[in-house]
Design an enzyme around this catalytic site. Structure first.
Site, PDB file in Angstrom:
ATOM      1  N   SER A 128       0.827  -1.253   0.077  1.00 44.46           N
ATOM      2  CA  SER A 128      -0.046   0.006   0.048  1.00 44.46           C
ATOM      3  C   SER A 128       0.881   1.122   0.035  1.00 44.46           C
ATOM      4  CB  SER A 128      -0.764  -0.004   1.111  1.00 44.46           C
ATOM      5  OG  SER A 128      -1.719   1.162   1.098  1.00 44.46           O
TER       6      SER A 128
ATOM      7  N   TYR B 249      -2.781  -0.630   9.790  1.00 38.68           N
ATOM      8  CA  TYR B 249      -2.789  -0.720   8.674  1.00 38.68           C
ATOM      9  C   TYR B 249      -1.680  -0.435   7.745  1.00 38.68           C
ATOM     10  CZ  TYR B 249      -4.233  -1.241   3.522  1.00 38.68           C
ATOM     11  OH  TYR B 249      -4.548  -1.460   2.148  1.00 38.68           O
TER      12      TYR B 249
ATOM     13  N   LYS C  95       1.348  -2.961   6.322  1.00 38.34           N
ATOM     14  CA  LYS C  95       1.870  -3.198   4.909  1.00 38.34           C
ATOM     15  C   LYS C  95       3.209  -2.678   4.811  1.00 38.34           C
ATOM     16  CE  LYS C  95      -2.198  -4.109   2.555  1.00 38.34           C
ATOM     17  NZ  LYS C  95      -2.034  -5.433   1.854  1.00 38.34           N
TER      18      LYS C  95
END
Length: 262
Positions: A154, A167, A171
């Site tokens: 990401s 998150y 990533k």
């Protein structure tokens, strides 16, 4: 350039989280190339079956497993290998993504919400991918025919996600995992790479793009739009090809110049 025989021959490809969005587009891209695809899913069997039905060619399969459970990785790898008659490519796409329901900005979150978000996201996004990479790598090494692992990371891993720090961190860990494995697996002819998509127009993001913030999201890129799942799939397909072997260890930005870094 004339394709090599290795490029022409069908491969066994396991795509995790392939029920929809980027995973579905990746599965379709590999199948269109002539590969056999294992469509992995956890809960969304109806969506997974629709992906499977839409894949061109034959020899595809459904593979189910909750990748937040450490023991599941071996089972998923074994299912895919058996169903496809062997594996050459793993695409680690399954993830617990950011949403309004799992936002956890540090200044506003309760400790319970904070820890729940971290445990859920790290369990799938990083540990699930790590454990499945281990399981698939054992098959690839034993087959002695090379192969590829491509991680779907990401942009958030590079620029930060203040409302979803777990998150972004998971990533970033996935990107780093890919670079470590690229070194370990190179002697076996196995490449390991990652893509770092920006905002992508998946069905899950449709409401946000149609809402009051949609214009600002599109304006993040000088192209004035967001990316498509098919654009990410094209990057994944390239990185999984023999032509991209020398790119092993790379993290490829797929964000329409919406975030630039050294």
């Amino acid at each position: 350039m004339t394709p090599t025989e290795n490029e022409k021959s069908p491969r066994g490809v396991l795509v995790t989280g392939a029920s929809g969005g980027i995973g579905r587009a990746v599965a379709l891209a590999f199948a269109a190339r002539g590969d056999r695809v294992a469509v992995h899913y956890d809960h969304s069997i109806g969506a997974a079956e629709r992906t499977l039905a839409d894949l061109p060619g034959s020899g595809h399969a459904l593979v189910r497993g909750d990748l937040s459970r450490p023991g599941t990785a071996r089972h998923v790898a074994e299912q895919a290998t058996e169903a496809l008659g062997g594996l050459s490519v793993l695409v680690n796409n399954a993830a617990t993504g950011p949403s309004s329901g799992n936002a956890h900005p540090i200044q506003d979150s309760t400790f319970e919400d904070w820890t729940a978000a971290w445990e859920a996201m790290v369990a799938v996004n990083l540990l699930g991918a790590a454990h499945l990479s281990w399981a698939v790598a054992q098959h690839l090494i034993a087959a002695q025919a090379g192969g590829a692992i491509v991680n779907v990371g990401s942009r958030g891993a590079l620029r930060g996600e203040p409302d979803h720090p777990a998150y972004a961190a998971s990533k970033a860990g996935l990107h780093s995992l890919g670079q470590s494995l690229a070194i370990s697996l190179a002697p076996h002819g196995i490449s390991v790479t990652s893509v770092a998509p920006g905002f992508i127009a998946t069905q899950r993001q449709a409401a946000k793009l149609q809402g009051p913030d949609g214009g600002a999201i599109r304006d993040q890129s000088p192209f004035g739009r967001v990316g498509t799942p098919e654009e990410v799939a094209a990057a994944v397909l390239h990185l999984a090809s023999p032509d991209a072997l020398w790119s092993s260890g790379t993290v490829l930005d797929v964000n329409g110049a919406s975030y630039l870094h050294p």
